[in-house]
Design a protein around this motif. Sequence first.
Motif, short mmCIF file in Angstrom:
data_model
loop_
_atom_site.label_atom_id
_atom_site.label_comp_id
_atom_site.label_asym_id
_atom_site.label_seq_id
_atom_site.Cartn_x
_atom_site.Cartn_y
_atom_site.Cartn_z
N THR A 47 17.42 89.82 97.28
CA THR A 47 18.64 90.50 96.81
C THR A 47 18.67 90.52 95.28
OG1 THR A 47 19.76 89.68 98.78
CG2 THR A 47 21.16 90.56 97.04
N GLU A 74 18.45 92.69 104.05
CA GLU A 74 18.73 92.08 105.35
C GLU A 74 18.07 92.87 106.49
OE1 GLU A 74 20.66 91.57 102.82
OE2 GLU A 74 21.25 89.47 103.03
N ARG A 150 28.24 88.29 97.36
CA ARG A 150 27.06 87.44 97.39
C ARG A 150 27.26 86.24 98.32
NH1 ARG A 150 23.03 88.21 93.78
NH2 ARG A 150 21.87 87.31 95.51
N GLY A 151 26.24 85.93 99.06
CA GLY A 151 26.33 84.85 100.03
C GLY A 151 27.05 85.25 101.30
N SER A 153 26.34 86.60 104.10
CA SER A 153 25.82 86.46 105.46
C SER A 153 26.53 85.35 106.23
CB SER A 153 24.32 86.16 105.43
OG SER A 153 23.63 87.22 104.83
#
Length: 405
Positions: A47, A74, A150-151, A153
Motif C-alpha cells: 500500500t 488487497e 489506513r489499517g 482491513s
Amino acid sequence: MALVVQKYGGTSVGDPERIRAVAEHIARTRAAGNDVVVVVSAMGKFTDELIRMADEVSPTRPPRELDMLLTSGERISMALVCMALAALGVDSASFTGSQAGIITDTDHTRAKILEMRPDRIREALDDGLVPVVAGFQGVSTERDITTLGRGGSDVTAVALAAALKADVCEIYTDVTGVFSADPRVVSKARRLAKVSFDEMMEIAATGGRVLMLRSVEFARRHGVPLHVRSSFTWEPGTWIVEEDPTMEEAVVSAITDDTSEAKVTVGGVPDRPGVAAHLFRELANHGINVDMIVQNTSERGTTDISFTVAKTDLDAARTQCLEVQESIGAAQVTTDDGIGRVSIVGAGMKSSPGVTALMFETLSEHGINIEMISTSSIRISCVVRADRVADAVRYLHTAFGLDAA
Ligand code: ASP
Ligand code: MG
C-alpha cells in the motif's frame, strides 16, 4: 461447528512462502471442523508503494482515483491466497469489498461502513467454499470504490464477523498478541492473555499499534470477540472480550507510549463563553482531530488553551489557529513537536485509590516533568518530553508490577 473470521495483515501475506503458510493454516482450521471466512491485507508494504507511485506520477491525487489504486493491493493478496488454497485442495473464492456487500459513505480514503450485505459470502459458505475477502475497501452509495482508512482491513474483518455472527474474529499479525508495553521499549513486557474492550480501546487510542481503534469500537458495539495472534508461531494470543464481572481486574494492565502528536498552545485567550467553541469548531471544520485539551485557570481575564494533534496535522492546526487568533483576541499561537505521551491503562483503577499518585511519584523520582495530564475512568495520560517517553514507560512498567519474571 464454529464460524471463524481470520484476518491476515500485510506481514502475514508478505511473500509467496507466507501466503502458502496462511493457506495451510486455513486448511487446518477447516479440517478441525470450522467454517472460515478470510480477510486479507495488501502484501507487506505494498500500500505504501502504491502511494509512492501516485506521488511520483502526480502532485494531486484525486481521492476517488487514490482509492481505486490502493484497493488493488488487497485484490492481489486475495487471489494469491485462493490459488494457494486450491493447491491444497481447499475450494475457495475471492471477493472484493464491493462483492462482499460492504456499503460505505462517499468519504474517499476514510469511508465509514453504512451497511453490510454479505449475501454472496453466505452463499459461498453454504456452497462449502472459503470466501476470501479483500480488506480495507467497500463500495459507496454512489457506487464508487472506497477505502476505510489506513489499517482498515481490521474493520473489514470485524464488520464481516458481526454481520455473519461469527464466533470469533482472529486477527493474525507479526506479534504474538497485545503486550503490557511495547516489547521493543520494555524487554520485560508480558503478553496479556485477556483484555477487555474498554481497555483495548484505550490502548489503541494511546499508542498501542496492534489493532486499529475503529475496529475495536466496532467489535465492542457488536460484541464480536477478538483474538489477536501470530501467523508466524500460530500460538494462542490475546483475547479481547467483554469485561467479566466475576473476575478480579488488574489495576493497571498496560503502559502505552505515543510520540506521533504535537502540542499547540493558544495563549492569552479572553476568558469568556464561546472562545473555545469558536476555535475548536474551526479546527473541526478543517478535519483536524484534536486529542488532549488543557485550559489553564484564568489570570486577569485571560487563559491559555493547549491541545495535541497528530504531527501530520500540525501545520494545518497552526494555520487555523493563526487565522482565528485575531477574532478570538488571543495573544499568541505556539507549537511544540518535541512532546510524547505515556499512558497507563487498567479497568481496575476505577476502584483502586493511589494509582495517580504512584504514576506521578514514579515520573518525579526520575526527573521526568509532566506537561499535560488527561484521564478517563480507566486511563491516565501524561505529556512529557518526547526523549523521556521510553524511560517513563520502563519506570512505570516496573512501578506497577508488570515486569515479567
Ligand atoms: N493495506 C492497507 C494499509 O496498509 C489496509 C490494511 O493493511 O489494513 O493500510
Ligand atoms: Mg496493515
